[in-house]
Scaffold this motif. Sequence first.
Motif, PDB file in Angstrom:
ATOM      1  N   THR A 269     -13.020 -49.711  66.907  1.00  0.00           N
ATOM      2  CA  THR A 269     -14.410 -49.474  66.513  1.00  0.00           C
ATOM      3  C   THR A 269     -15.319 -50.648  66.891  1.00  0.00           C
ATOM      4  OG1 THR A 269     -13.942 -50.465  64.373  1.00  0.00           O
ATOM      5  CG2 THR A 269     -13.670 -48.078  64.551  1.00  0.00           C
ATOM      6  N   GLY A 270     -14.758 -51.682  67.569  1.00  0.00           N
ATOM      7  CA  GLY A 270     -15.556 -52.911  67.672  1.00  0.00           C
ATOM      8  C   GLY A 270     -15.673 -53.565  69.028  1.00  0.00           C
ATOM      9  N   GLY A 271     -15.642 -52.798  70.107  1.00  0.00           N
ATOM     10  CA  GLY A 271     -15.641 -53.431  71.430  1.00  0.00           C
ATOM     11  C   GLY A 271     -16.995 -53.614  72.083  1.00  0.00           C
ATOM     12  N   PHE A 272     -18.060 -53.056  71.483  1.00  0.00           N
ATOM     13  CA  PHE A 272     -19.356 -53.233  72.159  1.00  0.00           C
ATOM     14  C   PHE A 272     -19.735 -54.706  72.195  1.00  0.00           C
ATOM     15  CE2 PHE A 272     -24.002 -53.650  72.124  1.00  0.00           C
ATOM     16  CZ  PHE A 272     -24.248 -53.121  73.382  1.00  0.00           C
ATOM     17  N   LYS A 273     -19.569 -55.365  71.054  1.00  0.00           N
ATOM     18  CA  LYS A 273     -19.919 -56.783  70.966  1.00  0.00           C
ATOM     19  C   LYS A 273     -19.171 -57.620  72.003  1.00  0.00           C
ATOM     20  CE  LYS A 273     -18.076 -56.891  66.765  1.00  0.00           C
ATOM     21  NZ  LYS A 273     -17.291 -55.636  66.767  1.00  0.00           N
TER      22      LYS A 273
ATOM     23  N   HIS B 198     -17.455 -52.454  79.720  1.00  0.00           N
ATOM     24  CA  HIS B 198     -16.344 -53.364  80.013  1.00  0.00           C
ATOM     25  C   HIS B 198     -15.927 -53.262  81.481  1.00  0.00           C
ATOM     26  CE1 HIS B 198     -14.663 -53.954  75.651  1.00  0.00           C
ATOM     27  NE2 HIS B 198     -15.959 -53.705  75.620  1.00  0.00           N
TER      28      HIS B 198
ATOM     29  N   ASN C 143     -22.472 -46.216  70.703  1.00  0.00           N
ATOM     30  CA  ASN C 143     -22.146 -47.085  69.564  1.00  0.00           C
ATOM     31  C   ASN C 143     -23.397 -47.573  68.848  1.00  0.00           C
ATOM     32  OD1 ASN C 143     -22.702 -50.114  70.401  1.00  0.00           O
ATOM     33  ND2 ASN C 143     -21.969 -49.022  72.212  1.00  0.00           N
ATOM     34  N   THR C 144     -23.190 -48.298  67.762  1.00  0.00           N
ATOM     35  CA  THR C 144     -24.316 -48.758  66.942  1.00  0.00           C
ATOM     36  C   THR C 144     -24.731 -50.189  67.282  1.00  0.00           C
ATOM     37  OG1 THR C 144     -22.659 -49.163  65.223  1.00  0.00           O
ATOM     38  CG2 THR C 144     -23.983 -47.189  64.999  1.00  0.00           C
TER      39      THR C 144
ATOM     40  N   ILE D  12     -23.687 -53.260  67.273  1.00  0.00           N
ATOM     41  CA  ILE D  12     -23.603 -54.485  66.468  1.00  0.00           C
ATOM     42  C   ILE D  12     -22.819 -55.561  67.228  1.00  0.00           C
ATOM     43  CG2 ILE D  12     -22.766 -55.487  64.295  1.00  0.00           C
ATOM     44  CD1 ILE D  12     -23.227 -52.682  63.038  1.00  0.00           C
TER      45      ILE D  12
ATOM     46  N   GLU E 175     -15.383 -43.505  87.565  1.00  0.00           N
ATOM     47  CA  GLU E 175     -15.819 -43.017  86.247  1.00  0.00           C
ATOM     48  C   GLU E 175     -15.771 -41.490  86.234  1.00  0.00           C
ATOM     49  OE1 GLU E 175     -16.771 -43.916  83.070  1.00  0.00           O
ATOM     50  OE2 GLU E 175     -17.099 -41.755  82.907  1.00  0.00           O
ATOM     51  N   LYS E 176     -15.128 -40.948  85.215  1.00  0.00           N
ATOM     52  CA  LYS E 176     -14.973 -39.477  85.197  1.00  0.00           C
ATOM     53  C   LYS E 176     -16.276 -38.759  84.842  1.00  0.00           C
ATOM     54  CE  LYS E 176     -13.332 -38.605  80.500  1.00  0.00           C
ATOM     55  NZ  LYS E 176     -12.270 -38.189  79.637  1.00  0.00           N
TER      56      LYS E 176
ATOM     57  N   VAL F  95      -9.685 -40.159  87.162  1.00  0.00           N
ATOM     58  CA  VAL F  95      -8.344 -40.556  87.605  1.00  0.00           C
ATOM     59  C   VAL F  95      -7.347 -39.604  86.941  1.00  0.00           C
ATOM     60  CG1 VAL F  95      -6.598 -42.370  87.386  1.00  0.00           C
ATOM     61  CG2 VAL F  95      -8.933 -42.944  88.067  1.00  0.00           C
TER      62      VAL F  95
ATOM     63  N   ASN G 197     -18.110 -44.707  75.080  1.00  0.00           N
ATOM     64  CA  ASN G 197     -18.488 -45.408  73.848  1.00  0.00           C
ATOM     65  C   ASN G 197     -19.636 -46.390  74.059  1.00  0.00           C
ATOM     66  OD1 ASN G 197     -16.568 -44.044  72.404  1.00  0.00           O
ATOM     67  ND2 ASN G 197     -15.011 -45.620  72.658  1.00  0.00           N
ATOM     68  N   THR G 198     -19.776 -46.882  75.287  1.00  0.00           N
ATOM     69  CA  THR G 198     -20.869 -47.834  75.539  1.00  0.00           C
ATOM     70  C   THR G 198     -22.211 -47.211  75.168  1.00  0.00           C
ATOM     71  OG1 THR G 198     -19.619 -48.915  77.286  1.00  0.00           O
ATOM     72  CG2 THR G 198     -22.001 -49.222  77.342  1.00  0.00           C
TER      73      THR G 198
HETATM   74  P1  FAD Z   1     -16.442 -46.828  77.367  1.00  0.00           P
HETATM   75  O1  FAD Z   1     -17.882 -47.105  77.331  1.00  0.00           O
HETATM   76  O2  FAD Z   1     -15.945 -45.689  76.518  1.00  0.00           O
HETATM   77  O3  FAD Z   1     -16.023 -46.648  78.862  1.00  0.00           O
HETATM   78  C1  FAD Z   1     -14.785 -46.086  79.255  1.00  0.00           C
HETATM   79  C2  FAD Z   1     -15.083 -45.094  80.344  1.00  0.00           C
HETATM   80  O4  FAD Z   1     -13.842 -44.617  80.877  1.00  0.00           O
HETATM   81  C3  FAD Z   1     -15.833 -43.863  79.852  1.00  0.00           C
HETATM   82  O5  FAD Z   1     -17.106 -43.822  80.457  1.00  0.00           O
HETATM   83  C4  FAD Z   1     -14.941 -42.702  80.241  1.00  0.00           C
HETATM   84  O6  FAD Z   1     -15.656 -41.573  80.699  1.00  0.00           O
HETATM   85  C5  FAD Z   1     -14.083 -43.325  81.346  1.00  0.00           C
HETATM   86  N1  FAD Z   1     -12.811 -42.640  81.549  1.00  0.00           N
HETATM   87  C6  FAD Z   1     -11.938 -42.206  80.621  1.00  0.00           C
HETATM   88  N2  FAD Z   1     -10.896 -41.595  81.202  1.00  0.00           N
HETATM   89  C7  FAD Z   1     -11.106 -41.675  82.536  1.00  0.00           C
HETATM   90  C8  FAD Z   1     -10.382 -41.224  83.676  1.00  0.00           C
HETATM   91  N3  FAD Z   1      -9.226 -40.548  83.550  1.00  0.00           N
HETATM   92  N4  FAD Z   1     -10.890 -41.458  84.908  1.00  0.00           N
HETATM   93  C9  FAD Z   1     -12.068 -42.136  85.043  1.00  0.00           C
HETATM   94  N5  FAD Z   1     -12.794 -42.562  84.009  1.00  0.00           N
HETATM   95  C10 FAD Z   1     -12.314 -42.349  82.762  1.00  0.00           C
HETATM   96  N6  FAD Z   1     -18.489 -51.744  68.794  1.00  0.00           N
HETATM   97  C11 FAD Z   1     -19.186 -52.834  68.369  1.00  0.00           C
HETATM   98  O7  FAD Z   1     -18.840 -53.956  68.736  1.00  0.00           O
HETATM   99  N7  FAD Z   1     -20.259 -52.711  67.567  1.00  0.00           N
HETATM  100  C12 FAD Z   1     -20.662 -51.515  67.079  1.00  0.00           C
HETATM  101  O8  FAD Z   1     -21.653 -51.441  66.350  1.00  0.00           O
HETATM  102  C13 FAD Z   1     -19.924 -50.379  67.444  1.00  0.00           C
HETATM  103  N8  FAD Z   1     -20.267 -49.162  66.957  1.00  0.00           N
HETATM  104  C14 FAD Z   1     -19.621 -48.046  67.376  1.00  0.00           C
HETATM  105  C15 FAD Z   1     -20.076 -46.818  66.914  1.00  0.00           C
HETATM  106  C16 FAD Z   1     -19.529 -45.650  67.423  1.00  0.00           C
HETATM  107  C17 FAD Z   1     -20.023 -44.333  66.921  1.00  0.00           C
HETATM  108  C18 FAD Z   1     -18.498 -45.717  68.400  1.00  0.00           C
HETATM  109  C19 FAD Z   1     -17.911 -44.463  68.980  1.00  0.00           C
HETATM  110  C20 FAD Z   1     -18.018 -46.949  68.848  1.00  0.00           C
HETATM  111  C21 FAD Z   1     -18.578 -48.124  68.330  1.00  0.00           C
HETATM  112  N9  FAD Z   1     -18.178 -49.398  68.765  1.00  0.00           N
HETATM  113  C22 FAD Z   1     -18.848 -50.513  68.346  1.00  0.00           C
HETATM  114  C23 FAD Z   1     -17.055 -49.529  69.705  1.00  0.00           C
HETATM  115  C24 FAD Z   1     -17.591 -49.690  71.127  1.00  0.00           C
HETATM  116  O9  FAD Z   1     -18.509 -48.674  71.418  1.00  0.00           O
HETATM  117  C25 FAD Z   1     -16.467 -49.657  72.159  1.00  0.00           C
HETATM  118  O10 FAD Z   1     -15.397 -50.492  71.764  1.00  0.00           O
HETATM  119  C26 FAD Z   1     -16.971 -50.163  73.500  1.00  0.00           C
HETATM  120  O11 FAD Z   1     -18.197 -49.563  73.824  1.00  0.00           O
HETATM  121  C27 FAD Z   1     -15.934 -49.868  74.571  1.00  0.00           C
HETATM  122  O12 FAD Z   1     -16.519 -50.089  75.822  1.00  0.00           O
HETATM  123  P2  FAD Z   1     -15.751 -49.654  77.125  1.00  0.00           P
HETATM  124  O13 FAD Z   1     -16.591 -49.994  78.277  1.00  0.00           O
HETATM  125  O14 FAD Z   1     -14.370 -50.192  77.049  1.00  0.00           O
HETATM  126  O15 FAD Z   1     -15.562 -48.090  76.922  1.00  0.00           O
END
Ligand code: FAD
Length: 417
Positions: free
Chosen positions: A367-371, A43, A76-77, A79, A64-65, A208, A72-73
């Motif tokens: 649980t659903g932000g990858f999509k 995201h 995740n699974t 979907i 990025e820390k 951060v 979660n990126t």
């Molecule tokens: P992230 O990829 O978590 O990125 C956030 C980043 O912020 C991280 O890299 C973290 O290190 C960084 N960060 C945190 N704190 C700090 C800080 N203080 N300073 C700097 N950086 C920081 N969604 C679906 O749609 N389909 C699925 O099938 C699905 N399956 C899932 C299965 C599992 C097991 C899990 C855990 C999640 C699943 N999800 C799924 C949810 C999905 O993975 C997340 O909603 C989505 O990946 C979020 O993306 P993001 O980029 O917001 O977060």
Amino acid sequence: MTRFSAMSLFAKALGAHKTWPELWPDASPKPAYDAIIVGGGGHGLGAAYYLAKKYGITNVAVIEKGWLGGGNTGRNTTIVRSNYLYDESAHLYDHAVKLWDGLSQELNFNVMYSKRGVMMLAHNVYDLQSFQRHIHANRLNGVDNEWLTPEEAKEYCPPLSIDPGARYPVLGAALQRRGGTARHDSVAWGYARAAAALGVDIIQNCAVTGIRRGVDGAIEGVETTRGYIASKKVGVSAAGNSSVIMKMAGLDFPLESYPLQALVSEPVKPVFPCVVMSNTVHAYISQSDKGELVIGAGTDQYVSYSQRGALHIVEHTVAAICEIFPLFRRMRMLRNWGGIVDVTPDRSPILGKTPVPGLYVNCGWGTGGFKATPGAGDLLAYTMAKDEPHQINAPFNLDRFRNGRLIDEAAAAAVAH
Ligand code: FAD
Ligand code: PYC
């Protein structure tokens, strides 16, 4: 070589990684950026890419820390679907599904989006009525979704048991044919490389630790483990940790963080043609291009910031998978892992402005932000560039927890919370 250093080398080879001394040789003072994104998941990296690409805002830093896509990126699974109930959600998730189409070409990086269909199994009368309601609502919004009888479901997914005497009998299924999977880390790498090529600085291994506000209350910059970095616009996209970071700005967010787990089997030849989700028994399954069965569980029942969940949760999931797909009873599981998901009271995300001028947020995808990755990146970029939400993310504001205009997607979220 540790996983971290291997990932860093890979990042460097892609040109998406800059180390601290390369960025700022004299280490101080740190430059002011036009925008900072906190969180280098799909995201955050997507938002940085769209800020640069669509709005010409290239003086951007992603902080990025850990390592890119290591949250979660990368856990995740994968979907991808948009069969959510309410109009606001259908527009939000379908915006993302439309962007998945063509993303590999846009980024010149194969994100392996595969429209193999997502099937949600109905095991009882409640499921049946609820899914049929979703199908009608989806169709009214131009989102494809159709009802399958048990026999049609088995034809679509041959390993499925439709034995009426099964512990979890299949009464039918809702199928979204445009749903499917994508390759998780490719999305992070694709956005990172494309953003870096447009001039975005990507800073890994830098957490951060504070948010600095001026006397007028507006954002001035962020404190990090590597010093202060100035910017009048900060977008927080740090799934699982969002409430901790918002607290640094003095804001209380309606979020709870839970571990969510997944696991993969040993790799086998192609046997599983689609994605199957069983919300009632908390199990979902697909097969990766490497051949592993990718299986996900429900969230833990207690809150935690640990990227590790309780064993009994995955035991339950594996038991359910074996009941629904008896064919897999002899498979061995290869590895399991967990992520931290942040969940809102209505299971819908918060994406927009905050009460603090210059501070924007993208969180609560649970649980659903990858999509949603391409859509969330696109909409966060819009909101930051224009200092106002796009009409698609306008309903997903923080105010809804005050004025009661909730968007309750507990059923469509599909995973037990
Ligand atoms: P992230 O990829 O978590 O990125 C956030 C980043 O912020 C991280 O890299 C973290 O290190 C960084 N960060 C945190 N704190 C700090 C800080 N203080 N300073 C700097 N950086 C920081 N969604 C679906 O749609 N389909 C699925 O099938 C699905 N399956 C899932 C299965 C599992 C097991 C899990 C855990 C999640 C699943 N999800 C799924 C949810 C999905 O993975 C997340 O909603 C989505 O990946 C979020 O993306 P993001 O980029 O917001 O977060
Ligand atoms: O949102 O589709 C989903 C999902 C599946 C597994 C975890 N989340």
